[in-house]
Design a protein around this motif. Structure first.
Motif, mmCIF file in Angstrom:
data_model
loop_
_atom_site.group_PDB
_atom_site.id
_atom_site.type_symbol
_atom_site.label_atom_id
_atom_site.label_comp_id
_atom_site.label_asym_id
_atom_site.label_seq_id
_atom_site.Cartn_x
_atom_site.Cartn_y
_atom_site.Cartn_z
ATOM 1 N N MET A 1 0.815 -1.029 0.008
ATOM 2 C CA MET A 1 0.021 0.082 -0.168
ATOM 3 C C MET A 1 0.769 1.074 0.044
ATOM 4 O O MET A 1 1.792 1.543 1.024
ATOM 5 C CB MET A 1 -0.841 0.023 1.194
ATOM 6 N N PRO A 2 0.705 2.078 -0.820
ATOM 7 C CA PRO A 2 1.636 3.360 -1.118
ATOM 8 C C PRO A 2 1.223 4.306 0.185
ATOM 9 O O PRO A 2 0.139 4.330 0.602
ATOM 10 C CB PRO A 2 1.294 3.900 -2.403
ATOM 11 N N VAL A 3 2.180 5.004 0.415
ATOM 12 C CA VAL A 3 2.074 6.208 1.274
ATOM 13 C C VAL A 3 2.083 7.695 0.588
ATOM 14 O O VAL A 3 2.787 7.741 -0.396
ATOM 15 C CB VAL A 3 3.088 6.084 2.499
ATOM 16 N N PHE A 4 1.181 8.320 0.917
ATOM 17 C CA PHE A 4 1.290 10.074 0.197
ATOM 18 C C PHE A 4 1.634 10.905 1.391
ATOM 19 O O PHE A 4 1.112 10.916 2.621
ATOM 20 C CB PHE A 4 -0.277 10.292 -0.161
ATOM 21 N N ILE A 5 2.617 11.651 1.040
ATOM 22 C CA ILE A 5 3.036 12.781 1.535
ATOM 23 C C ILE A 5 2.808 14.051 1.080
ATOM 24 O O ILE A 5 3.044 14.179 -0.171
ATOM 25 C CB ILE A 5 4.452 12.459 2.188
ATOM 26 N N ALA A 6 2.697 15.147 1.886
ATOM 27 C CA ALA A 6 2.863 16.522 1.426
ATOM 28 C C ALA A 6 3.022 17.815 2.486
ATOM 29 O O ALA A 6 2.754 17.381 3.769
ATOM 30 C CB ALA A 6 1.251 16.709 0.627
ATOM 31 N N SER A 7 3.881 18.556 2.048
ATOM 32 C CA SER A 7 3.974 19.519 3.008
ATOM 33 C C SER A 7 3.079 20.676 2.614
ATOM 34 O O SER A 7 2.888 21.121 1.620
ATOM 35 C CB SER A 7 5.647 20.447 2.726
ATOM 36 N N LEU A 8 2.371 21.065 3.713
ATOM 37 C CA LEU A 8 1.072 22.044 3.767
ATOM 38 C C LEU A 8 1.833 23.462 3.868
ATOM 39 O O LEU A 8 1.425 24.395 3.249
ATOM 40 C CB LEU A 8 0.125 21.721 4.579
ATOM 41 N N ASN A 9 2.703 23.768 4.612
ATOM 42 C CA ASN A 9 3.739 24.716 4.705
ATOM 43 C C ASN A 9 5.042 24.357 5.467
ATOM 44 O O ASN A 9 4.919 23.657 6.268
ATOM 45 C CB ASN A 9 2.883 25.895 5.703
ATOM 46 N N SER A 10 5.986 25.073 5.054
ATOM 47 C CA SER A 10 7.126 24.761 5.912
ATOM 48 C C SER A 10 8.030 25.897 6.006
ATOM 49 O O SER A 10 8.502 26.637 5.168
ATOM 50 C CB SER A 10 7.997 23.776 5.146
#
Length: 277
Positions: A1-10
């Protein structure tokens, strides 16, 4: 099962990172407003209904600014150390669950482990999120590399890695001496060079993505940081997490790939903005 990642703000104006699978997700830090979190996730096709918990790294405002409203609105458990929660201000105490170093937290198929880091906060923690065989690291606000960081970094398929400042820009910049000393004094932030050294010396062969995080507005340049890493990246996709907008959603799926297929994999998983509504 893949994993989804994102930065919403950094950045020093707010930090919030998304890690999830097809069924559930967590946020690491809540440093932008609830409304802005919702808007950015919606633009990415990410659903707040899949977010099952918030993990707080430390009490600085740029990591908890939106926590109170976000947690109350969605009735989200907040995993935070006992020492940190007493310095968080507007935090829903009834939703807080004590975070213990190296004690795994299960959120559906996700397993989250927090561990200590060097930073000028009460009980600062970094996080590794595991889903099956996939491991994601959230490593920001780190004054200096330590054994905890290096051990976990060397296990990750993808990381949010702090590259806060360029040493020359910092030295020549307008910051007063006491602030420069705080940032580079061992409990502040990692420089581009420190982050790059970690990457070169400890990157596992299977690390597919690095999002350079928490870049200084005044003492760094996204193009400079990206250039430093690109020359050593190999098959690892390098990007910069913006302080002004959300990143794409990156798909992390460690399927075996023949050497000749690595470029195609980067194109598919590194630059595809995947919607999981």
């Amino acid at each position: 099962m893949p994993v989804f990642i994102a930065s919403l703000n950094s950045g020093s104006n707010g930090n919030c990172y998304y890690v999830g699978n097809e069924r559930e997700a967590v946020l690491v830090d809540a440093g932008i407003s609830c409304r802005e979190t919702e808007k950015r996730m919606a633009r990415l096709g990410l659903s707040m209904q899949k977010v099952k918990a918030i993990f707080i790294s430390h009490e600085h405002t740029d990591h908890i600014k939106g926590l109170g409203v976000l947690a109350r609105k969605y009735r989200l458990p907040v995993y935070v150390t006992d020492g940190t929660v007493h310095h968080c201000g507007d935090v829903p105490k009834e939703l807080c669950i004590p975070l213990k170093s190296y004690l795994a937290v299960k959120i559906g198929n996700l397993e989250i482990i927090g561990f200590p880091k060097h930073h000028d906060a009460v009980e600062p923690h970094s996080f590794m999120v595991t889903n099956g065989d996939i491991r994601i690291g959230v490593f920001t606000d780190i004054g200096a590399p330590c054994e905890h960081l290096i051990r976990h970094f060397a296990q990750c398929h993808a990381v949010f890695l702090e590259a806060n400042y360029d040493e020359e820009m910092m030295e020549q910049g307008r910051y007063p001496y006491f602030l420069k000393r705080r940032i580079r004094g061992g409990k502040g932030h990692l420089s581009n060079k420190q982050a790059l050294d970690i990457f070169i010396e400890h990157k596992p062969s299977y690390m597919s993505h690095v999002l350079l995080a928490h870049l200084s507005k005044d003492n760094n340049c996204p193009e400079l940081a990206l250039k430093m890493f690109t020359g050593h990246a190999g098959d690892t996709h390098i990007s910069v997490a913006s302080r002004y907008e959300e990143s794409p959603v990156f798909v992390i799926d460690p399927l075996p790939v023949a050497p000749g297929d690595s470029q195609m994999l980067n194109q598919i998983t590194g630059q595809f903005q995947f919607a999981i509504g």
